[in-house]
Design an enzyme around this catalytic site. Structure first.
Site, PDB file in Angstrom:
ATOM      1  N   GLU A 121      76.927  -4.852  19.592  1.00 31.62           N
ATOM      2  CA  GLU A 121      77.708  -5.050  18.375  1.00 31.62           C
ATOM      3  C   GLU A 121      77.709  -3.815  17.441  1.00 31.62           C
ATOM      4  O   GLU A 121      78.765  -3.361  17.000  1.00 31.62           O
ATOM      5  CB  GLU A 121      77.094  -6.260  17.679  1.00 31.62           C
ATOM      6  CG  GLU A 121      77.784  -6.728  16.468  1.00 31.62           C
ATOM      7  CD  GLU A 121      76.803  -7.471  15.570  1.00 31.62           C
ATOM      8  OE1 GLU A 121      75.711  -7.858  16.036  1.00 31.62           O
ATOM      9  OE2 GLU A 121      77.128  -7.616  14.389  1.00 31.62           O
ATOM     10  N   GLY A 122      76.517  -3.255  17.163  1.00 29.06           N
ATOM     11  CA  GLY A 122      76.423  -2.135  16.228  1.00 29.06           C
ATOM     12  C   GLY A 122      77.144  -0.904  16.747  1.00 29.06           C
ATOM     13  O   GLY A 122      77.906  -0.244  16.023  1.00 29.06           O
TER      14      GLY A 122
ATOM     15  N   THR B   2      74.458  -6.338  26.657  1.00 22.03           N
ATOM     16  CA  THR B   2      73.265  -6.850  25.988  1.00 22.03           C
ATOM     17  C   THR B   2      72.612  -7.901  26.882  1.00 22.03           C
ATOM     18  O   THR B   2      73.317  -8.701  27.498  1.00 22.03           O
ATOM     19  CB  THR B   2      73.532  -7.496  24.614  1.00 22.03           C
ATOM     20  OG1 THR B   2      72.357  -8.207  24.206  1.00 22.03           O
ATOM     21  CG2 THR B   2      74.685  -8.471  24.607  1.00 22.03           C
TER      22      THR B   2
ATOM     23  N   ASP C  20      71.104 -10.264  25.657  1.00 26.05           N
ATOM     24  CA  ASP C  20      71.160 -11.514  24.882  1.00 26.05           C
ATOM     25  C   ASP C  20      72.373 -12.376  25.238  1.00 26.05           C
ATOM     26  O   ASP C  20      72.385 -13.570  24.937  1.00 26.05           O
ATOM     27  CB  ASP C  20      71.213 -11.204  23.380  1.00 26.05           C
ATOM     28  CG  ASP C  20      70.032 -10.375  22.902  1.00 26.05           C
ATOM     29  OD1 ASP C  20      69.017 -10.336  23.617  1.00 26.05           O
ATOM     30  OD2 ASP C  20      70.135  -9.760  21.824  1.00 26.05           O
TER      31      ASP C  20
ATOM     32  N   ARG D  90      67.294 -12.673  20.204  1.00 24.75           N
ATOM     33  CA  ARG D  90      67.608 -12.730  18.767  1.00 24.75           C
ATOM     34  C   ARG D  90      68.054 -14.137  18.381  1.00 24.75           C
ATOM     35  O   ARG D  90      67.364 -15.078  18.713  1.00 24.75           O
ATOM     36  CB  ARG D  90      68.692 -11.702  18.402  1.00 24.75           C
ATOM     37  CG  ARG D  90      68.271 -10.263  18.602  1.00 24.75           C
ATOM     38  CD  ARG D  90      69.372  -9.345  18.127  1.00 24.75           C
ATOM     39  NE  ARG D  90      69.072  -7.957  18.427  1.00 24.75           N
ATOM     40  CZ  ARG D  90      68.484  -7.123  17.563  1.00 24.75           C
ATOM     41  NH1 ARG D  90      68.147  -7.524  16.366  1.00 24.75           N
ATOM     42  NH2 ARG D  90      68.242  -5.884  17.906  1.00 24.75           N
TER      43      ARG D  90
ATOM     44  N   GLN E 202      61.733  -7.966  29.963  1.00 18.38           N
ATOM     45  CA  GLN E 202      63.035  -8.549  30.297  1.00 18.38           C
ATOM     46  C   GLN E 202      64.153  -7.512  30.340  1.00 18.38           C
ATOM     47  O   GLN E 202      65.219  -7.749  30.899  1.00 18.38           O
ATOM     48  CB  GLN E 202      63.419  -9.614  29.249  1.00 18.38           C
ATOM     49  CG  GLN E 202      62.493 -10.802  29.245  1.00 18.38           C
ATOM     50  CD  GLN E 202      62.533 -11.551  27.915  1.00 18.38           C
ATOM     51  OE1 GLN E 202      63.233 -12.533  27.794  1.00 18.38           O
ATOM     52  NE2 GLN E 202      61.795 -11.089  26.926  1.00 18.38           N
ATOM     53  N   ARG E 203      63.928  -6.380  29.706  1.00 19.88           N
ATOM     54  CA  ARG E 203      64.980  -5.363  29.619  1.00 19.88           C
ATOM     55  C   ARG E 203      64.792  -4.232  30.609  1.00 19.88           C
ATOM     56  O   ARG E 203      65.727  -3.467  30.871  1.00 19.88           O
ATOM     57  CB  ARG E 203      64.991  -4.782  28.203  1.00 19.88           C
ATOM     58  CG  ARG E 203      66.057  -5.396  27.376  1.00 19.88           C
ATOM     59  CD  ARG E 203      66.153  -4.948  25.981  1.00 19.88           C
ATOM     60  NE  ARG E 203      65.812  -3.607  25.640  1.00 19.88           N
ATOM     61  CZ  ARG E 203      65.633  -3.214  24.369  1.00 19.88           C
ATOM     62  NH1 ARG E 203      65.777  -4.093  23.390  1.00 19.88           N
ATOM     63  NH2 ARG E 203      65.337  -1.988  24.096  1.00 19.88           N
TER      64      ARG E 203
HETATM   65  O1  F6P Z   1      69.418  -7.209  21.619  1.00 20.12           O
HETATM   66  C1  F6P Z   1      68.573  -6.989  22.699  1.00 20.12           C
HETATM   67  C2  F6P Z   1      67.127  -7.139  22.298  1.00 20.12           C
HETATM   68  O2  F6P Z   1      66.340  -6.949  23.451  1.00 20.12           O
HETATM   69  C3  F6P Z   1      66.793  -8.464  21.610  1.00 20.12           C
HETATM   70  O3  F6P Z   1      66.705  -9.526  22.522  1.00 20.12           O
HETATM   71  C4  F6P Z   1      65.507  -8.093  20.934  1.00 20.12           C
HETATM   72  O4  F6P Z   1      65.224  -8.895  19.799  1.00 20.12           O
HETATM   73  C5  F6P Z   1      65.767  -6.688  20.505  1.00 20.12           C
HETATM   74  O5  F6P Z   1      66.760  -6.169  21.362  1.00 20.12           O
HETATM   75  C6  F6P Z   1      64.571  -5.809  20.531  1.00 20.12           C
HETATM   76  O6  F6P Z   1      64.951  -4.567  20.061  1.00 20.12           O
HETATM   77  P1  F6P Z   1      64.016  -3.298  20.079  1.00 20.12           P
HETATM   78  O7  F6P Z   1      63.894  -2.839  21.498  1.00 20.12           O
HETATM   79  O8  F6P Z   1      64.717  -2.327  19.215  1.00 20.12           O
HETATM   80  O9  F6P Z   1      62.705  -3.731  19.525  1.00 20.12           O
END
Ligand code: F6P
Length: 346
Positions: free
Chosen positions: A102-103, A125, A127, A171, A278-279
């Site tokens: 989004e940003g 994303t 999410d 989120r 998860q990422r």
């Molecule tokens: O938007 C993706 C996300 O992984 C969210 O699920 C999580 O809250 C956020 O980013 C975490 O962000 P950062 O890696 O900046 O802490």
């Protein structure tokens, strides 16, 4: 054509597959790619990397992003838009593909709208909450990781007669929590969209124990708002932190829920917060395919000169929508799905 590419916001599995797909689709036309590093910062500060056949080799299954990422935005930087335009001109860019959430997409929409920068957006994303598209790549990978975690937690929870709360990302959207909870057979679901008093979860755990199931796995989305019929959370409520860009920083609500459940039930309750696991890592086959399809469609939009658009999944079709569609309200788990969760609770 000379096509710039950037990846912005939180990384997610599949970003590199998009870059590779854009290359594969564009190269036969003779188009040349140029990578901008660290999201919009790459254009603001003119930091680039070549994206030729050597650099896009072996990217399909690679997690993260070779272009690195940041949440920087031209509109939050002094002279940001001007500096972006100057960089684009310096490199003779005919198009910029912006891969982000989004940003990042807000920056792209405004650069197109207010400054005529020829952009094409690719949504991403884990999410899965970006408006304008049915699904984003990265979600399937996060879902697989979370599901595997819940699977594993069942056996150890059962061995020790414990309650284990598994906190997942997302989120304000409960897609990962709801889908991984269903897939992993969670016994209770706490999602941001649904205010569930913790006392209801305690009742559910007691009922399970009475049926001889002294163990339970509870899945909680990180954005769940602790709710109690009494005043259980008065002293526990977290002070919401924000990150450097002013977005709420989530993480840790499972501890709050665990303390409350122990107090209410007396059952030993442990916590697992999956966080960035998860990422990271390799994208699932489904995410590799979706990311590749998004990349191909983005390259086609660029080739056709259709700017100010974002690629989007609609059912089985990859189409394009105005890039501003990404800026609406986030897509959350709809109320109709609550009864689905009820069916599998307990
Ligand atoms: O938007 C993706 C996300 O992984 C969210 O699920 C999580 O809250 C956020 O980013 C975490 O962000 P950062 O890696 O900046 O802490």
């Amino acid at each position: 054509m000379k096509i710039g590419i950037l990846t912005g916001g939180g990384d997610c599995p599949g970003l590199n597959a998009v870059i590779r797909a854009i290359y594969k689709r564009s190269a036969p036309h003779g188009h040349e790619l140029l990578g901008f590093m660290n999201g919009w910062r790459g254009l603001i500060q003119d930091i680039t990397m070549p994206l030729d056949s050597e650099h896009v080799r072996g990217l399909l299954h690679m997690g993260g992003t070779i272009l690195r990422s940041s949440g920087d935005n031209p509109f939050h930087t002094d002279d940001g838009p001007q500096r972006v335009l100057e960089t684009a001109e310096r490199h003779g860019l005919d198009a910029l593909v912006v891969i982000g959430g989004e940003g990042t997409m807000m920056g792209a929409a405004r650069m197109w709208d207010e400054h005529g920068l020829p952009v094409v957006g690719v949504p991403k994303t884990i999410d899965n909450d970006l408006p304008g598209t049915d699904v984003t790549f990265g979600f399937n990978t996060a879902l697989s990781v979370a599901t595997e975690a819940i699977d594993r937690l069942h056996t150890t929870a059962e061995s020790h007669n414990r309650v284990i709360i598994c906190e997942v990302m997302g989120r304000t959207a409960g897609w990962i929590a709801a889908w991984a909870g269903i897939a992993g057979g969670a016994n209770a679901f706490l999602i941001p969209e649904r205010p569930t008093p913790i006392e209801d979860v305690a009742d559910l755990l007691r009922a399970r124990a009475e049926r001889g199931r002294g163990f339970s796995v509870v899945v909680v989305g990180e954005g769940w708002d602790p709710l109690s019929r009494g005043n259980l959370f008065d002293g526990y409520r977290e002070i919401q932190e924000t990150d450097v860009y002013g977005y709420p920083r989530y993480g840790g609500v499972a501890h709050v829920a665990a303390r409350a459940l122990e107090e209410l039930t007396g059952f030993e309750t442990r916590v697992v917060i999956l966080g960035h696991i998860q990422r990271g890592g390799v994208p699932t086959p489904a995410d590799r395919v979706l990311a590749s399809r998004f990349g191909v469609r983005a390259a086609d939009l660029v080739h056709a000169g259709e700017f100010g658009r974002m690629v989007a999944a609609r059912g089985e079709v990859i189409r394009s929508v105005p890039i501003t569609d990404a800026l609406g309200e986030v897509r959350t788990v709809p109320e109709e799905m609550f009864s689905l969760l009820d069916t599998f609770s307990g």
